[in-house]
Design a protein around this motif. Sequence first.
Motif, PDB file in Angstrom:
ATOM      1  N   GLY A  54     -10.496   1.685  21.652  1.00  0.00           N
ATOM      2  CA  GLY A  54     -11.203   1.031  20.556  1.00  0.00           C
ATOM      3  C   GLY A  54     -10.256   0.258  19.663  1.00  0.00           C
ATOM      4  N   GLN A  55      -9.130   0.850  19.344  1.00  0.00           N
ATOM      5  CA  GLN A  55      -8.122   0.181  18.526  1.00  0.00           C
ATOM      6  C   GLN A  55      -7.564  -1.052  19.239  1.00  0.00           C
ATOM      7  OE1 GLN A  55      -5.343   3.373  17.902  1.00  0.00           O
ATOM      8  NE2 GLN A  55      -6.796   4.584  16.698  1.00  0.00           N
ATOM      9  N   LEU A  56      -7.339  -0.911  20.557  1.00  0.00           N
ATOM     10  CA  LEU A  56      -6.814  -2.032  21.320  1.00  0.00           C
ATOM     11  C   LEU A  56      -7.809  -3.197  21.366  1.00  0.00           C
ATOM     12  CD1 LEU A  56      -5.050  -0.316  24.367  1.00  0.00           C
ATOM     13  CD2 LEU A  56      -3.985  -1.738  22.603  1.00  0.00           C
ATOM     14  N   CYS A  57      -9.094  -2.891  21.493  1.00  0.00           N
ATOM     15  CA  CYS A  57     -10.112  -3.940  21.521  1.00  0.00           C
ATOM     16  C   CYS A  57     -10.099  -4.740  20.230  1.00  0.00           C
ATOM     17  CB  CYS A  57     -11.493  -3.328  21.752  1.00  0.00           C
ATOM     18  SG  CYS A  57     -11.818  -2.882  23.466  1.00  0.00           S
ATOM     19  N   LEU A  58     -10.038  -4.047  19.118  1.00  0.00           N
ATOM     20  CA  LEU A  58     -10.012  -4.718  17.820  1.00  0.00           C
ATOM     21  C   LEU A  58      -8.768  -5.584  17.694  1.00  0.00           C
ATOM     22  CD1 LEU A  58     -10.936  -3.168  14.409  1.00  0.00           C
ATOM     23  CD2 LEU A  58      -8.851  -4.480  14.648  1.00  0.00           C
ATOM     24  N   ALA A  59      -7.603  -4.997  18.001  1.00  0.00           N
ATOM     25  CA  ALA A  59      -6.340  -5.724  17.858  1.00  0.00           C
ATOM     26  C   ALA A  59      -6.252  -6.886  18.839  1.00  0.00           C
ATOM     27  CB  ALA A  59      -5.171  -4.759  18.071  1.00  0.00           C
ATOM     28  N   TRP A  60      -6.766  -6.694  20.050  1.00  0.00           N
ATOM     29  CA  TRP A  60      -6.681  -7.726  21.075  1.00  0.00           C
ATOM     30  C   TRP A  60      -7.453  -8.974  20.663  1.00  0.00           C
ATOM     31  CZ3 TRP A  60      -4.453  -5.351  25.701  1.00  0.00           C
ATOM     32  CH2 TRP A  60      -4.007  -6.302  26.633  1.00  0.00           C
ATOM     33  N   ALA A  61      -8.678  -8.761  20.175  1.00  0.00           N
ATOM     34  CA  ALA A  61      -9.491  -9.897  19.740  1.00  0.00           C
ATOM     35  C   ALA A  61      -8.836 -10.628  18.573  1.00  0.00           C
ATOM     36  CB  ALA A  61     -10.887  -9.413  19.350  1.00  0.00           C
ATOM     37  N   ALA A  62      -8.257  -9.869  17.645  1.00  0.00           N
ATOM     38  CA  ALA A  62      -7.567 -10.488  16.516  1.00  0.00           C
ATOM     39  C   ALA A  62      -6.366 -11.296  16.990  1.00  0.00           C
ATOM     40  CB  ALA A  62      -7.137  -9.420  15.520  1.00  0.00           C
ATOM     41  N   CYS A  63      -5.660 -10.804  18.002  1.00  0.00           N
ATOM     42  CA  CYS A  63      -4.508 -11.528  18.546  1.00  0.00           C
ATOM     43  C   CYS A  63      -4.932 -12.835  19.211  1.00  0.00           C
ATOM     44  CB  CYS A  63      -3.765 -10.653  19.550  1.00  0.00           C
ATOM     45  SG  CYS A  63      -2.772  -9.353  18.792  1.00  0.00           S
ATOM     46  N   VAL A  64      -6.064 -12.804  19.904  1.00  0.00           N
ATOM     47  CA  VAL A  64      -6.570 -14.030  20.537  1.00  0.00           C
ATOM     48  C   VAL A  64      -6.818 -15.094  19.467  1.00  0.00           C
ATOM     49  CG1 VAL A  64      -8.493 -15.068  21.814  1.00  0.00           C
ATOM     50  CG2 VAL A  64      -7.566 -12.854  22.525  1.00  0.00           C
ATOM     51  N   GLY A  65      -7.541 -14.720  18.403  1.00  0.00           N
ATOM     52  CA  GLY A  65      -7.834 -15.671  17.337  1.00  0.00           C
ATOM     53  C   GLY A  65      -6.580 -16.101  16.601  1.00  0.00           C
ATOM     54  N   GLY A  66      -5.677 -15.161  16.326  1.00  0.00           N
ATOM     55  CA  GLY A  66      -4.448 -15.489  15.612  1.00  0.00           C
ATOM     56  C   GLY A  66      -3.558 -16.430  16.396  1.00  0.00           C
ATOM     57  N   THR A  67      -3.502 -16.241  17.708  1.00  0.00           N
ATOM     58  CA  THR A  67      -2.698 -17.131  18.551  1.00  0.00           C
ATOM     59  C   THR A  67      -3.241 -18.554  18.519  1.00  0.00           C
ATOM     60  OG1 THR A  67      -2.189 -15.272  20.021  1.00  0.00           O
ATOM     61  CG2 THR A  67      -1.793 -17.479  20.876  1.00  0.00           C
ATOM     62  N   ALA A  68      -4.563 -18.693  18.531  1.00  0.00           N
ATOM     63  CA  ALA A  68      -5.172 -20.025  18.439  1.00  0.00           C
ATOM     64  C   ALA A  68      -4.897 -20.653  17.081  1.00  0.00           C
ATOM     65  CB  ALA A  68      -6.678 -19.922  18.680  1.00  0.00           C
ATOM     66  N   LEU A  69      -4.967 -19.857  16.014  1.00  0.00           N
ATOM     67  CA  LEU A  69      -4.687 -20.380  14.676  1.00  0.00           C
ATOM     68  C   LEU A  69      -3.258 -20.899  14.556  1.00  0.00           C
ATOM     69  CD1 LEU A  69      -6.435 -17.900  12.195  1.00  0.00           C
ATOM     70  CD2 LEU A  69      -7.031 -20.272  12.679  1.00  0.00           C
ATOM     71  N   ALA A  70      -2.362 -20.304  15.323  1.00  0.00           N
ATOM     72  CA  ALA A  70      -0.969 -20.757  15.324  1.00  0.00           C
ATOM     73  C   ALA A  70      -0.777 -22.025  16.142  1.00  0.00           C
ATOM     74  CB  ALA A  70      -0.061 -19.649  15.856  1.00  0.00           C
ATOM     75  N   GLY A  71      -1.864 -22.507  16.753  1.00  0.00           N
ATOM     76  CA  GLY A  71      -1.803 -23.745  17.512  1.00  0.00           C
ATOM     77  C   GLY A  71      -1.540 -23.575  18.993  1.00  0.00           C
ATOM     78  N   HIS A  72      -1.496 -22.344  19.473  1.00  0.00           N
ATOM     79  CA  HIS A  72      -1.211 -22.083  20.888  1.00  0.00           C
ATOM     80  C   HIS A  72      -2.515 -21.774  21.622  1.00  0.00           C
ATOM     81  CE1 HIS A  72       2.965 -22.083  19.694  1.00  0.00           C
ATOM     82  NE2 HIS A  72       2.763 -21.064  18.866  1.00  0.00           N
ATOM     83  N   TRP A  73      -3.283 -22.810  21.939  1.00  0.00           N
ATOM     84  CA  TRP A  73      -4.590 -22.619  22.551  1.00  0.00           C
ATOM     85  C   TRP A  73      -4.463 -22.026  23.949  1.00  0.00           C
ATOM     86  CZ3 TRP A  73      -8.615 -23.166  19.355  1.00  0.00           C
ATOM     87  CH2 TRP A  73      -8.428 -23.952  18.200  1.00  0.00           C
ATOM     88  N   GLY A  74      -3.511 -22.532  24.724  1.00  0.00           N
ATOM     89  CA  GLY A  74      -3.306 -21.982  26.052  1.00  0.00           C
ATOM     90  C   GLY A  74      -2.872 -20.535  26.005  1.00  0.00           C
ATOM     91  N   GLY A  75      -1.999 -20.208  25.038  1.00  0.00           N
ATOM     92  CA  GLY A  75      -1.564 -18.830  24.880  1.00  0.00           C
ATOM     93  C   GLY A  75      -2.707 -17.912  24.515  1.00  0.00           C
ATOM     94  N   ALA A  76      -3.632 -18.411  23.686  1.00  0.00           N
ATOM     95  CA  ALA A  76      -4.797 -17.606  23.300  1.00  0.00           C
ATOM     96  C   ALA A  76      -5.643 -17.279  24.527  1.00  0.00           C
ATOM     97  CB  ALA A  76      -5.629 -18.350  22.262  1.00  0.00           C
ATOM     98  N   LEU A  77      -5.816 -18.250  25.415  1.00  0.00           N
ATOM     99  CA  LEU A  77      -6.585 -17.999  26.644  1.00  0.00           C
ATOM    100  C   LEU A  77      -5.888 -16.968  27.530  1.00  0.00           C
ATOM    101  CD1 LEU A  77      -7.684 -21.639  27.550  1.00  0.00           C
ATOM    102  CD2 LEU A  77      -9.137 -19.804  26.692  1.00  0.00           C
ATOM    103  N   LEU A  78      -4.560 -17.038  27.600  1.00  0.00           N
ATOM    104  CA  LEU A  78      -3.816 -16.072  28.408  1.00  0.00           C
ATOM    105  C   LEU A  78      -3.944 -14.661  27.839  1.00  0.00           C
ATOM    106  CD1 LEU A  78      -0.534 -18.046  29.218  1.00  0.00           C
ATOM    107  CD2 LEU A  78      -2.380 -17.434  30.794  1.00  0.00           C
ATOM    108  N   VAL A  79      -3.864 -14.538  26.507  1.00  0.00           N
ATOM    109  CA  VAL A  79      -4.027 -13.229  25.870  1.00  0.00           C
ATOM    110  C   VAL A  79      -5.413 -12.679  26.159  1.00  0.00           C
ATOM    111  CG1 VAL A  79      -4.111 -11.999  23.669  1.00  0.00           C
ATOM    112  CG2 VAL A  79      -2.348 -13.725  24.051  1.00  0.00           C
TER     113      VAL A  79
END
Length: 285
Positions: A80-105
Amino acid sequence: MRDRPEAAPGAAPAGVAGKKSGNWKDLRARVLSAAVLVPCVALCVWAGGLLYGALIVLAMAGMAMEWARLFGFGLETRRGQLCLAWAACVGGTALAGHWGGALLVMVAAVVLGPALWAGQVAIGCAGLSLLWLRYMSEPGAGVVLFLVACVALSDTGAYMTGRVFGGPKLAPRISPAKTWSGSIGGMCCAVLGGMLIAVMLPGALPGAVWRGALFGGLVAIAAQIGDLGESALKRACNVKDSGTILPGHGGLLDRFDGLLVAAPMAALLSLGAAGGIAFWYVGLH
Protein backbone atom coordinates in the motif's frame (compact mmCIF):
# COMPACT_ATOMS: atom_id res chain seq x y z
CA MET A 1 -22.07 8.76 -14.35
CA ARG A 2 -23.82 7.85 -11.08
CA ASP A 3 -27.48 8.30 -11.87
CA ARG A 4 -28.43 6.23 -8.81
CA PRO A 5 -26.55 5.02 -5.74
CA GLU A 6 -24.51 1.86 -6.37
CA ALA A 7 -26.11 -1.30 -5.03
CA ALA A 8 -23.87 -3.65 -3.10
CA PRO A 9 -23.16 -6.86 -5.03
CA GLY A 10 -25.68 -9.51 -4.19
CA ALA A 11 -28.01 -7.10 -2.37
CA ALA A 12 -31.73 -7.69 -2.74
CA PRO A 13 -33.66 -5.07 -4.75
CA ALA A 14 -35.31 -2.46 -2.60
CA GLY A 15 -39.05 -1.93 -2.72
CA VAL A 16 -40.69 0.84 -4.66
CA ALA A 17 -41.11 2.99 -1.56
CA GLY A 18 -37.48 2.52 -0.66
CA LYS A 19 -36.40 3.65 -4.14
CA LYS A 20 -38.43 6.82 -3.95
CA SER A 21 -37.16 7.76 -0.51
CA GLY A 22 -33.52 7.04 -1.36
CA ASN A 23 -33.31 8.57 -4.83
CA TRP A 24 -32.13 11.97 -3.64
CA LYS A 25 -30.75 11.14 -0.19
CA ASP A 26 -27.14 11.92 -1.14
CA LEU A 27 -27.90 15.07 -3.17
CA ARG A 28 -27.20 17.51 -0.32
CA ALA A 29 -23.82 15.93 0.46
CA ARG A 30 -22.89 15.96 -3.23
CA VAL A 31 -23.81 19.63 -3.61
CA LEU A 32 -21.90 20.70 -0.50
CA SER A 33 -18.76 18.76 -1.41
CA ALA A 34 -18.94 20.06 -5.00
CA ALA A 35 -19.27 23.64 -3.67
CA VAL A 36 -15.86 23.19 -2.04
CA LEU A 37 -14.19 20.97 -4.63
CA VAL A 38 -15.10 22.81 -7.84
CA PRO A 39 -13.68 26.27 -6.91
CA CYS A 40 -10.49 24.70 -5.54
CA VAL A 41 -9.90 22.60 -8.65
CA ALA A 42 -10.77 25.50 -10.98
CA LEU A 43 -8.33 27.79 -9.14
CA CYS A 44 -5.50 25.25 -9.40
CA VAL A 45 -6.19 24.61 -13.09
CA TRP A 46 -6.24 28.31 -13.90
CA ALA A 47 -3.15 29.10 -11.82
CA GLY A 48 -1.11 26.29 -13.29
CA GLY A 49 2.51 26.01 -12.17
CA LEU A 50 3.38 24.03 -9.06
CA LEU A 51 -0.10 24.54 -7.57
CA TYR A 52 -1.70 22.59 -10.39
CA GLY A 53 1.12 20.06 -10.44
CA ALA A 54 0.77 19.42 -6.71
CA LEU A 55 -2.99 18.91 -7.11
CA ILE A 56 -2.51 16.27 -9.81
CA VAL A 57 0.29 14.44 -7.96
CA LEU A 58 -1.74 14.35 -4.74
CA ALA A 59 -4.79 13.09 -6.63
CA MET A 60 -2.68 10.38 -8.29
CA ALA A 61 -1.29 9.26 -4.94
CA GLY A 62 -4.74 9.25 -3.34
CA MET A 63 -6.32 7.24 -6.15
CA ALA A 64 -3.42 4.77 -6.11
CA MET A 65 -3.96 4.28 -2.38
CA GLU A 66 -7.66 3.65 -2.92
CA TRP A 67 -6.89 1.17 -5.70
CA ALA A 68 -4.53 -0.70 -3.38
CA ARG A 69 -7.21 -0.81 -0.65
CA LEU A 70 -9.64 -2.42 -3.08
CA PHE A 71 -7.27 -5.39 -3.17
CA GLY A 72 -6.68 -5.46 0.57
CA PHE A 73 -3.46 -3.42 0.78
CA GLY A 74 -3.98 -0.54 3.20
CA LEU A 75 -1.52 2.19 4.08
CA GLU A 76 -0.24 0.02 6.92
CA THR A 77 1.05 -2.54 4.41
CA ARG A 78 4.27 -2.32 2.42
CA ARG A 79 2.51 -2.68 -0.91
CA GLY A 80 0.00 0.00 0.00
CA GLN A 81 2.80 2.40 0.86
CA LEU A 82 4.62 1.53 -2.36
CA CYS A 83 1.49 2.19 -4.45
CA LEU A 84 1.10 5.65 -2.97
CA ALA A 85 4.79 6.52 -3.34
CA TRP A 86 5.03 5.04 -6.84
CA ALA A 87 2.18 7.14 -8.20
CA ALA A 88 3.65 10.26 -6.60
CA CYS A 89 7.02 9.48 -8.21
CA VAL A 90 5.41 9.14 -11.64
CA GLY A 91 3.79 12.58 -11.32
CA GLY A 92 6.88 14.16 -9.76
CA THR A 93 9.12 12.88 -12.54
CA ALA A 94 6.82 14.43 -15.14
CA LEU A 95 6.78 17.73 -13.23
CA ALA A 96 10.57 17.74 -13.43
CA GLY A 97 10.22 17.63 -17.21
CA HIS A 98 11.20 13.98 -17.70
CA TRP A 99 8.13 12.66 -19.51
CA GLY A 100 9.86 9.56 -20.82
CA GLY A 101 11.24 8.83 -17.37
CA ALA A 102 7.75 9.13 -15.89
CA LEU A 103 6.49 6.49 -18.34
CA LEU A 104 9.37 4.18 -17.42
CA VAL A 105 8.64 4.57 -13.69
CA MET A 106 4.98 3.80 -14.35
CA VAL A 107 5.75 0.67 -16.40
CA ALA A 108 8.25 -0.52 -13.78
CA ALA A 109 5.37 -0.83 -11.30
CA VAL A 110 4.82 -4.30 -12.79
CA VAL A 111 6.89 -5.55 -9.83
CA LEU A 112 3.86 -4.78 -7.63
CA GLY A 113 1.83 -7.52 -9.31
CA PRO A 114 -0.75 -7.45 -12.13
CA ALA A 115 -3.68 -5.98 -10.16
CA LEU A 116 -1.73 -3.12 -8.59
CA TRP A 117 0.24 -2.51 -11.78
CA ALA A 118 -3.01 -2.07 -13.71
CA GLY A 119 -3.97 0.66 -11.26
CA GLN A 120 -0.61 2.39 -11.61
CA VAL A 121 -0.96 2.39 -15.40
CA ALA A 122 -4.56 3.63 -15.42
CA ILE A 123 -3.94 6.36 -12.84
CA GLY A 124 -0.50 7.20 -14.22
CA CYS A 125 -1.76 7.65 -17.79
CA ALA A 126 -4.59 9.89 -16.61
CA GLY A 127 -2.32 11.98 -14.37
CA LEU A 128 0.40 12.39 -17.00
CA SER A 129 -2.26 13.33 -19.57
CA LEU A 130 -3.68 16.04 -17.32
CA LEU A 131 -0.20 17.44 -16.69
CA TRP A 132 0.68 17.35 -20.39
CA LEU A 133 -2.58 19.00 -21.44
CA ARG A 134 -2.05 21.88 -18.99
CA TYR A 135 1.63 22.51 -19.63
CA MET A 136 2.15 21.47 -23.25
CA SER A 137 -1.07 22.38 -25.12
CA GLU A 138 -2.67 25.71 -25.94
CA PRO A 139 -4.62 27.18 -24.22
CA GLY A 140 -3.51 24.89 -21.38
CA ALA A 141 -5.95 25.98 -18.71
CA GLY A 142 -8.82 26.14 -21.19
CA VAL A 143 -8.12 22.64 -22.50
CA VAL A 144 -8.14 21.12 -19.00
CA LEU A 145 -11.24 23.08 -18.00
CA PHE A 146 -13.03 21.86 -21.15
CA LEU A 147 -12.12 18.27 -20.33
CA VAL A 148 -12.96 18.40 -16.62
CA ALA A 149 -16.16 20.37 -17.21
CA CYS A 150 -17.46 17.93 -19.84
CA VAL A 151 -16.70 14.96 -17.58
CA ALA A 152 -18.44 16.68 -14.65
CA LEU A 153 -21.43 17.67 -16.81
CA SER A 154 -21.74 14.09 -18.06
CA ASP A 155 -21.66 12.79 -14.50
CA THR A 156 -24.10 15.38 -13.14
CA GLY A 157 -26.45 15.11 -16.12
CA ALA A 158 -26.57 11.34 -15.73
CA TYR A 159 -27.21 11.66 -11.99
CA MET A 160 -30.14 14.05 -12.47
CA THR A 161 -31.84 12.58 -15.54
CA GLY A 162 -31.44 9.04 -14.26
CA ARG A 163 -33.37 9.94 -11.13
CA VAL A 164 -36.03 11.90 -12.95
CA PHE A 165 -36.72 9.48 -15.82
CA GLY A 166 -35.36 6.10 -14.69
CA GLY A 167 -36.09 3.41 -17.27
CA PRO A 168 -34.08 0.52 -18.73
CA LYS A 169 -30.73 -0.31 -17.16
CA LEU A 170 -27.56 0.54 -19.05
CA ALA A 171 -25.40 -2.34 -17.81
CA PRO A 172 -27.29 -4.24 -15.10
CA ARG A 173 -24.58 -6.85 -14.58
CA ILE A 174 -21.93 -4.20 -14.00
CA SER A 175 -23.87 -1.42 -12.31
CA PRO A 176 -27.61 -1.97 -11.72
CA ALA A 177 -28.08 1.69 -10.79
CA LYS A 178 -27.18 3.18 -14.17
CA THR A 179 -29.85 3.76 -16.80
CA TRP A 180 -29.97 4.57 -20.48
CA SER A 181 -31.82 7.79 -19.68
CA GLY A 182 -28.96 8.84 -17.41
CA SER A 183 -26.38 7.99 -20.07
CA ILE A 184 -28.19 9.99 -22.75
CA GLY A 185 -28.86 12.90 -20.39
CA GLY A 186 -25.22 13.02 -19.36
CA MET A 187 -24.07 13.04 -22.97
CA CYS A 188 -26.47 15.84 -23.88
CA CYS A 189 -25.17 17.97 -21.00
CA ALA A 190 -21.56 17.38 -22.06
CA VAL A 191 -22.36 18.27 -25.69
CA LEU A 192 -24.03 21.53 -24.71
CA GLY A 193 -21.24 22.36 -22.28
CA GLY A 194 -18.59 21.58 -24.89
CA MET A 195 -20.24 23.92 -27.38
CA LEU A 196 -20.38 26.76 -24.87
CA ILE A 197 -16.83 26.37 -23.57
CA ALA A 198 -15.25 26.01 -27.02
CA VAL A 199 -16.86 29.26 -28.16
CA MET A 200 -16.06 31.23 -25.00
CA LEU A 201 -12.37 30.35 -24.77
CA PRO A 202 -9.94 33.00 -26.09
CA GLY A 203 -8.74 32.49 -29.65
CA ALA A 204 -11.66 30.33 -30.76
CA LEU A 205 -11.15 29.14 -34.33
CA PRO A 206 -13.80 28.62 -37.05
CA GLY A 207 -16.07 25.66 -36.36
CA ALA A 208 -15.70 25.96 -32.59
CA VAL A 209 -19.40 25.28 -31.99
CA TRP A 210 -19.72 21.97 -33.80
CA ARG A 211 -16.26 20.87 -32.75
CA GLY A 212 -17.06 21.64 -29.13
CA ALA A 213 -20.24 19.59 -29.44
CA LEU A 214 -18.51 16.65 -31.13
CA PHE A 215 -15.61 16.43 -28.72
CA GLY A 216 -17.84 17.15 -25.73
CA GLY A 217 -19.78 14.05 -26.75
CA LEU A 218 -16.60 12.02 -27.18
CA VAL A 219 -15.42 13.07 -23.71
CA ALA A 220 -18.78 11.99 -22.28
CA ILE A 221 -18.53 8.56 -23.92
CA ALA A 222 -14.98 8.11 -22.58
CA ALA A 223 -16.06 9.27 -19.12
CA GLN A 224 -18.96 6.81 -19.05
CA ILE A 225 -16.65 3.98 -20.10
CA GLY A 226 -14.33 4.90 -17.23
CA ASP A 227 -17.28 5.01 -14.83
CA LEU A 228 -18.50 1.57 -15.90
CA GLY A 229 -14.97 0.20 -15.66
CA GLU A 230 -14.61 1.38 -12.08
CA SER A 231 -18.05 -0.01 -11.25
CA ALA A 232 -16.96 -3.39 -12.60
CA LEU A 233 -13.80 -3.23 -10.50
CA LYS A 234 -15.74 -2.42 -7.32
CA ARG A 235 -18.20 -5.22 -8.02
CA ALA A 236 -15.34 -7.67 -8.49
CA CYS A 237 -13.82 -6.49 -5.19
CA ASN A 238 -17.26 -6.57 -3.49
CA VAL A 239 -17.21 -2.94 -2.29
CA LYS A 240 -19.68 -0.09 -2.72
CA ASP A 241 -17.26 2.87 -2.81
CA SER A 242 -13.51 3.17 -3.26
CA GLY A 243 -13.27 5.53 -0.28
CA THR A 244 -15.06 8.09 1.88
CA ILE A 245 -12.99 11.25 1.40
CA LEU A 246 -15.67 13.05 -0.67
CA PRO A 247 -19.13 13.16 1.00
CA GLY A 248 -21.87 12.12 -1.40
CA HIS A 249 -19.35 10.84 -3.95
CA GLY A 250 -17.25 8.28 -2.08
CA GLY A 251 -13.56 8.21 -2.88
CA LEU A 252 -11.33 9.94 -5.41
CA LEU A 253 -11.68 7.00 -7.80
CA ASP A 254 -15.47 7.23 -7.50
CA ARG A 255 -15.43 10.91 -8.41
CA PHE A 256 -12.72 11.00 -11.06
CA ASP A 257 -13.11 7.57 -12.68
CA GLY A 258 -14.29 9.21 -15.91
CA LEU A 259 -10.97 11.03 -16.25
CA LEU A 260 -9.08 7.73 -16.23
CA VAL A 261 -10.28 7.21 -19.81
CA ALA A 262 -11.19 10.75 -20.93
CA ALA A 263 -7.85 12.38 -20.07
CA PRO A 264 -5.64 9.95 -22.05
CA MET A 265 -8.07 10.17 -24.97
CA ALA A 266 -7.85 13.98 -24.93
CA ALA A 267 -4.04 13.86 -24.74
CA LEU A 268 -3.83 11.50 -27.72
CA LEU A 269 -6.13 13.77 -29.71
CA SER A 270 -4.00 16.76 -28.77
CA LEU A 271 -0.96 15.06 -30.30
CA GLY A 272 -2.80 15.26 -33.63
CA ALA A 273 -3.87 18.89 -33.23
CA ALA A 274 -1.84 21.40 -35.26
CA GLY A 275 0.69 23.29 -33.18
CA GLY A 276 -0.45 21.80 -29.87
CA ILE A 277 -3.72 23.74 -29.89
CA ALA A 278 -6.88 22.55 -28.14
CA PHE A 279 -7.62 18.89 -28.88
CA TRP A 280 -11.05 19.65 -30.37
CA TYR A 281 -9.24 21.21 -33.35
CA VAL A 282 -7.50 17.97 -34.27
CA GLY A 283 -7.47 17.46 -38.05
CA LEU A 284 -8.17 21.14 -38.78
CA HIS A 285 -5.00 21.51 -40.86
